[in-house]
Design a protein around this motif. Structure first.
Motif, PDB file in Angstrom:
ATOM      1  N   MET A   1      52.183  31.840  -0.168  1.00  0.00           N
ATOM      2  CA  MET A   1      51.362  32.812   0.510  1.00  0.00           C
ATOM      3  C   MET A   1      50.274  33.284  -0.450  1.00  0.00           C
ATOM      4  SD  MET A   1      52.697  36.220   2.320  1.00  0.00           S
ATOM      5  CE  MET A   1      52.061  37.699   1.641  1.00  0.00           C
ATOM      6  N   PRO A   2      49.023  33.147  -0.069  1.00  0.00           N
ATOM      7  CA  PRO A   2      47.958  33.568  -0.968  1.00  0.00           C
ATOM      8  C   PRO A   2      47.865  35.089  -1.049  1.00  0.00           C
ATOM      9  CG  PRO A   2      47.049  32.761   1.091  1.00  0.00           C
ATOM     10  CD  PRO A   2      48.529  32.529   1.133  1.00  0.00           C
ATOM     11  N   TYR A   3      47.504  35.537  -2.216  1.00  0.00           N
ATOM     12  CA  TYR A   3      47.315  36.968  -2.427  1.00  0.00           C
ATOM     13  C   TYR A   3      45.845  37.276  -2.196  1.00  0.00           C
ATOM     14  CZ  TYR A   3      51.923  37.006  -4.470  1.00  0.00           C
ATOM     15  OH  TYR A   3      53.269  36.906  -4.671  1.00  0.00           O
ATOM     16  N   THR A   4      45.512  37.773  -1.003  1.00  0.00           N
ATOM     17  CA  THR A   4      44.120  38.049  -0.682  1.00  0.00           C
ATOM     18  C   THR A   4      43.764  39.518  -0.860  1.00  0.00           C
ATOM     19  OG1 THR A   4      44.726  38.327   1.638  1.00  0.00           O
ATOM     20  CG2 THR A   4      43.952  36.152   0.963  1.00  0.00           C
ATOM     21  N   LYS A   5      44.735  40.406  -0.687  1.00  0.00           N
ATOM     22  CA  LYS A   5      44.445  41.836  -0.759  1.00  0.00           C
ATOM     23  C   LYS A   5      44.907  42.485  -2.054  1.00  0.00           C
ATOM     24  CE  LYS A   5      44.341  42.221   4.134  1.00  0.00           C
ATOM     25  NZ  LYS A   5      44.997  42.459   5.352  1.00  0.00           N
TER      26      LYS A   5
END
Length: 98
Positions: A1-5
């Motif tokens: 899961m990408p860390y976007t926030k």
């Protein structure tokens, strides 16, 4: 899961690895990669040995089964290394030992 926030919690991940006992095996895998890279030519100067480009370091006796770098390593394709998934290469049919 990408860390976007939020930024990726590398320190927390590292601590979890140590709690689960993965740290020594991770270090053993890193030592194997460095040994291959140091002992083989690197014509394109990218830090990886040319024969290891796009390949995995496979331990003859898996680290999860009590192996080490002293038991031997070999260079194989990622598909073969990951398909092994706990199975011995000597076992007929690729089944786990009973």
């Amino acid at each position: 899961m990408p860390y976007t926030k939020s930024p990726r919690p590398y320190k927390a991940e590292y601590e979890k690895q140590k709690e689960r006992g993965e740290h020594p095996d991770r270090m053993e895998r890193q030592r194997a990669r460095r040994k291959v890279d140091a002992s083989s030519p690197d014509e394109n100067k990218n830090g990886k040995a040319d024969k290891r480009e796009g390949k995995d370091i496979d331990h003859v006796k898996m680290l999860s089964k009590g192996g080490s770098n002293k038991d031997g390593v070999r260079i194989v394709t990622p598909a073969k290394n990951r398909a092994r998934n706990g199975h011995s290469t000597k076992e007929k049919g690729g089944k786990k030992p009973a």
